[in-house]
Each structure stands twice: as C-alpha cells, then as structure tokens.
Design a protein around this motif. Structure first.
Motif, PDB file in Angstrom:
ATOM      1  N   ASN A   1       8.888 -15.606   1.616  1.00 36.93           N
ATOM      2  CA  ASN A   1       7.780 -14.159   1.946  1.00 36.93           C
ATOM      3  C   ASN A   1       8.812 -12.890   2.018  1.00 36.93           C
ATOM      4  O   ASN A   1       8.595 -12.074   1.426  1.00 36.93           O
ATOM      5  N   ASN A   2      10.126 -13.075   2.683  1.00 37.42           N
ATOM      6  CA  ASN A   2      11.105 -11.868   2.748  1.00 37.42           C
ATOM      7  C   ASN A   2      11.461 -11.462   1.539  1.00 37.42           C
ATOM      8  O   ASN A   2      11.706 -10.302   1.453  1.00 37.42           O
ATOM      9  N   THR A   3      11.741 -12.618   0.449  1.00 37.29           N
ATOM     10  CA  THR A   3      12.250 -12.221  -0.598  1.00 37.29           C
ATOM     11  C   THR A   3      11.270 -11.495  -1.562  1.00 37.29           C
ATOM     12  O   THR A   3      11.715 -10.440  -2.272  1.00 37.29           O
ATOM     13  N   LYS A   4      10.071 -11.853  -1.251  1.00 34.15           N
ATOM     14  CA  LYS A   4       8.877 -11.113  -2.027  1.00 34.15           C
ATOM     15  C   LYS A   4       8.830  -9.567  -1.646  1.00 34.15           C
ATOM     16  O   LYS A   4       8.673  -8.794  -2.320  1.00 34.15           O
TER      17      LYS A   4
ATOM     18  N   ILE B   1       9.348  -6.264  -3.831  1.00 39.83           N
ATOM     19  CA  ILE B   1       8.248  -5.446  -4.056  1.00 39.83           C
ATOM     20  C   ILE B   1       8.817  -3.903  -3.551  1.00 39.83           C
ATOM     21  O   ILE B   1       8.528  -2.985  -4.289  1.00 39.83           O
ATOM     22  N   SER B   2       9.563  -4.056  -2.421  1.00 39.97           N
ATOM     23  CA  SER B   2      10.071  -2.877  -1.716  1.00 39.97           C
ATOM     24  C   SER B   2      11.062  -1.914  -2.924  1.00 39.97           C
ATOM     25  O   SER B   2      11.130  -0.868  -3.047  1.00 39.97           O
ATOM     26  N   GLY B   3      11.873  -2.873  -3.563  1.00 43.56           N
ATOM     27  CA  GLY B   3      12.705  -2.379  -4.600  1.00 43.56           C
ATOM     28  C   GLY B   3      12.101  -1.663  -5.765  1.00 43.56           C
ATOM     29  O   GLY B   3      12.484  -0.626  -6.120  1.00 43.56           O
ATOM     30  N   ILE B   4      11.256  -2.372  -6.174  1.00 48.24           N
ATOM     31  CA  ILE B   4      10.308  -1.812  -7.356  1.00 48.24           C
ATOM     32  C   ILE B   4       9.679  -0.719  -7.032  1.00 48.24           C
ATOM     33  O   ILE B   4       9.497   0.382  -7.725  1.00 48.24           O
TER      34      ILE B   4
END
Length: 142
Positions: free
Chosen positions: A3-6, A10-13
C-alpha cells in the motif's frame, strides 16, 4: 506491491504531471497566448486571392492555403498547435502568391511564439516611396 509503495508511485506521478503542466503553461500565465502565425494586410482598393505556403526547417510544407481578401481587408491565420509551444528561434520559408501572378519567397526567423509575420499587399516602402506588391516582416507582440 504494498500500500505504501502504491502511494509513493502515485505521488511521484502526480508530482511529474504537475511539473510538466507548469513547464508548458507557466509562459502563458506571464506572457499570454501565442500570436497568430501570420496576418495578411491588403492595402489595395481591389480584392485579391492570396496563396500562402510555409515551409519548416526541414523544407516540409506546414501550411498551404489560399485566402480571398476584400479591398483594404486583413486576414489572421492562427498558429498551428505544433508551433504554439516552441521557445527557440526557428526559420521558415514563406512563399506568397497573389492572384496566381506575383510571387514573393522570403526566409524569416521567428524568435518565439509571440512573434507573427506581417504580409503586406501593395504597401508603400517608406524608404523609397514606391508601392511594393508583396512585402513581409516580423512583429513581436509581447
């Protein structure tokens, strides 16, 4: 994927999209929208048919249109979408033919998207005083 990786992806994109939007639209916020690509000014008391062909740096035709101008009328051609965002100087060749008889071809450097090309039909040359059938020059509207 956790969940943290997702959330990180998403934050990076989201950050990359935000930076891209700023890069593309920040100049419009401060300088306004792009100028027309060219404007034809008919200074004659007669109407004229004007064919305009524009070639890019690779000698590829990017505009090839014919316009009918009324006496003492103007026509403004919007800048093609592909040319609205460039920020560097570019050279174009403008080939203008009036009434299928008189042709003028000029290589013109356009420094940025806020510069347009003025095409003058039957304008007076202020240095010599003579009437010129077709003349072209750039104008910056910043």
């Amino acid at each position: 994927m956790g969940n943290n990786t997702k959330k990180l992806v998403i934050s990076g994109i989201t950050i990359l999209v935000f930076i891209l939007v700023l890069y593309l639209f920040l100049p419009f916020i401060f300088m306004g929208s792009a100028a027309p690509f060219f404007v034809i000014h008919n200074h004659d008391v007669k109407g004229h048919e004007v064919a305009v062909e524009v070639f890019d740096q690779q000698n590829k035709s990017i505009i090839n249109e014919t316009y009918s101008l009324e006496s003492e009328g103007d026509f403004s051609q919007a800048r093609p979408l592909s040319l609205r965002f460039h920020r560097e100087k570019r050279e174009y060749i403008f080939k203008v033919t009036m009434d299928k008889q008189i042709t003028s071809t000029v290589k013109i450097e356009i420094p940025h998207s806020h510069t347009l090309v003025d095409i003058w039909l039957y304008s007076k040359n202020y240095e010599s005083g003579e009437i010129v059938p077709i003349s072209m020059e750039t104008e910056s509207i910043v």
